[in-house]
Design a protein around this motif. Structure first.
Motif, PDB file in Angstrom:
ATOM      1  N   LYS A   1     -19.719  53.590  30.968  1.00 53.41           N
ATOM      2  CA  LYS A   1     -19.064  54.589  31.802  1.00 53.41           C
ATOM      3  C   LYS A   1     -18.676  53.952  33.135  1.00 53.41           C
ATOM      4  O   LYS A   1     -19.529  53.670  33.974  1.00 53.41           O
ATOM      5  CB  LYS A   1     -20.000  55.775  32.046  1.00 53.41           C
ATOM      6  CG  LYS A   1     -20.460  56.478  30.769  1.00 53.41           C
ATOM      7  CD  LYS A   1     -19.292  57.147  30.047  1.00 53.41           C
ATOM      8  CE  LYS A   1     -19.763  57.933  28.835  1.00 53.41           C
ATOM      9  NZ  LYS A   1     -18.639  58.564  28.102  1.00 53.41           N
TER      10      LYS A   1
ATOM     11  N   LYS B   1     -17.125  53.674  36.831  1.00 57.28           N
ATOM     12  CA  LYS B   1     -17.045  54.579  37.975  1.00 57.28           C
ATOM     13  C   LYS B   1     -15.635  54.762  38.515  1.00 57.28           C
ATOM     14  O   LYS B   1     -15.234  55.886  38.826  1.00 57.28           O
ATOM     15  CB  LYS B   1     -17.967  54.078  39.095  1.00 57.28           C
ATOM     16  CG  LYS B   1     -19.439  54.070  38.722  1.00 57.28           C
ATOM     17  CD  LYS B   1     -20.278  53.437  39.817  1.00 57.28           C
ATOM     18  CE  LYS B   1     -21.739  53.328  39.392  1.00 57.28           C
ATOM     19  NZ  LYS B   1     -22.562  52.632  40.417  1.00 57.28           N
TER      20      LYS B   1
ATOM     21  N   ASN C   1      -8.981  55.117  29.967  1.00 59.44           N
ATOM     22  CA  ASN C   1      -9.744  56.304  29.576  1.00 59.44           C
ATOM     23  C   ASN C   1      -8.933  57.187  28.636  1.00 59.44           C
ATOM     24  O   ASN C   1      -9.485  57.807  27.715  1.00 59.44           O
ATOM     25  CB  ASN C   1     -10.158  57.104  30.814  1.00 59.44           C
ATOM     26  CG  ASN C   1     -11.336  56.466  31.537  1.00 59.44           C
ATOM     27  OD1 ASN C   1     -12.142  55.786  30.924  1.00 59.44           O
ATOM     28  ND2 ASN C   1     -11.420  56.679  32.834  1.00 59.44           N
TER      29      ASN C   1
ATOM     30  N   GLY D   1     -14.551  56.762  24.789  1.00 58.71           N
ATOM     31  CA  GLY D   1     -15.329  55.815  25.582  1.00 58.71           C
ATOM     32  C   GLY D   1     -14.859  54.392  25.377  1.00 58.71           C
ATOM     33  O   GLY D   1     -14.356  54.039  24.295  1.00 58.71           O
TER      34      GLY D   1
END
Length: 383
Positions: free
Chosen positions: A125, A127, A134, A140
């Motif tokens: 993931k 930041k 994405n 993911g």
């Protein structure tokens, strides 16, 4: 300029008889030890653009040897240096490592090659808000589990690219951070390269690049190119800056290349030549005057993703029928272009000093389709 500070890129002119030691001088001139903490494991990200050997296409064996030899001399432990490369739909890492003569070099310095498809991958993931990845991978972004928290050294070459104009340090991360289906990102290549810079800054405490321009690739990169002798090597800690300097050497305005301009504007590195300090040898007169073009395969890919055939994109590239694409690419590159056009280009390369170095020190190409005697030289240095 969004807070960008001046970045340094080291450059050296080099010759086959000195290139291995020159790589040591180069990365020390670029102060790589201040970037790569030896107590932290370091990935040595090789660049495999073709399973077969073709000059300027993938990391050169003298590039790999020069860098790992210097790092071993400077105290980087064997168990903390991790040479690695990934698979694409048209490359195979172990065969590529053999054909490009990396394996005997790594063995000579006690290092083991890692094929990234053989390590676990994990969803990470990130930041920072990413521009495209994405959306391309809504479930993911999977990355190799060995990546987070490690330094990375990129070993790209100076060459053009049909999707991105040029390819280098930033594009080399494309081959490590994204899985085999990363061809989905071709449609938005420039935005994806910005995403990869953001991702790397989150993953790696230290990022460094040693780029090979001893033989550069002009035209329909990253594979079906014209090899051109450049006799130059580059290194630095700013991936954007080293890619910008390589672009200038090739004859391009780096600020006109979208991914470099976007990275510069976002403060991810310096692409404006005015913000880059060059150290080492003076190469301001080096302009290879390259022209980027597209291979038949990249042309077809772009017709389906962004051109008049885009109405077929979903069924052709995002369905089980996508198996036609790598099959067509392998047929064109390996069975048509390499044994004919490529064969003649390799013959000319082997008649140069760099070709003789490849043959005499590293045993020549392992792929017999590329072992051809030649007499004419590769186009030499351009001023």
């Amino acid at each position: 300029m969004n807070g960008i500070v001046h970045s340094a890129v080291a450059l050296l002119r080099t010759r086959p008889e000195t290139v291995i030691e020159d790589y040591g001088r180069l990365i020390r001139l670029a102060d790589y030890r201040s970037v790569l903490d030896p107590s932290i494991p370091t990935l040595v990200k090789l660049n495999l653009s073709w399973t077969k050997y073709f000059p300027a296409c993938s990391s050169q064996p003298w590039q790999v040897e020069g860098v790992v030899k210097a790092m071993r001399e400077d105290g980087y432990a064997v168990d903390r240096l991790l040479p690695a490369e990934n698979k694409t739909v048209v490359t195979e890492p172990w065969k590529g490592a053999a054909n490009n003569r990396w394996l005997p070099v790594l063995e000579r310095y006690g290092l083991k090659f890692t094929a990234l498809p053989e390590v676990p991958w994990q969803v990470f993931k990130f930041k920072p808000p990413l521009l495209r990845l994405n959306a391309i991978f809504p479930e993911g972004i999977e990355i190799p589990s060995i990546y987070p928290g490690k330094n990375i050294v990129h070993l790209p070459t100076v060459k053009t690219h049909g999707h991105a104009v040029t390819t280098g340090s930033i594009k080399n991360s494309f081959g490590g951070l994204l899985k085999e289906v990363r061809h989905y990102a071709h449609k938005y290549m420039h935005e994806v390269l910005v995403d990869l810079m953001l991702m790397q800054k989150e993953l790696h405490p230290g990022i460094f690049t040693a780029m090979d321009g001893t033989v550069c690739g002009n035209g329909a990169g990253p594979r079906t190119m014209d090899p051109v002798v450049g006799d130059v090597i580059l290194a630095g800690a700013d991936s954007v800056a080293i890619d910008a300097v390589a672009a200038r050497i090739m004859g391009f305005d780096p600020m006109s290349i979208p991914y470099l301009r976007m990275c510069h504007d976002r403060g991810l590195g310096a692409a404006d030549p005015r913000d880059i300090d060059l150290v080492g040898d003076d190469v301001r007169d080096l302009n290879l005057r390259f022209k980027v073009s597209r291979s038949f395969v990249i042309w077809g890919d772009q017709m389906l993703r962004k051109g008049p055939l885009r109405f077929l994109e979903k069924i052709a590239l995002h369905s089980p029928l996508v198996v036609w694409a790598p099959a067509a690419s392998n047929f064109y590159h390996d069975l048509l272009w390499y044994p004919t056009v490529g064969r003649a280009k390799i013959a000319r390369f082997r008649a140069t000093e760099w070709g003789r170095l490849f043959d005499e020190r590293y045993g020549g190409p392992q792929d017999k389709a590329g072992v051809v005697a030649g007499s004419a030289g590769v186009p030499a240095r351009h001023a």
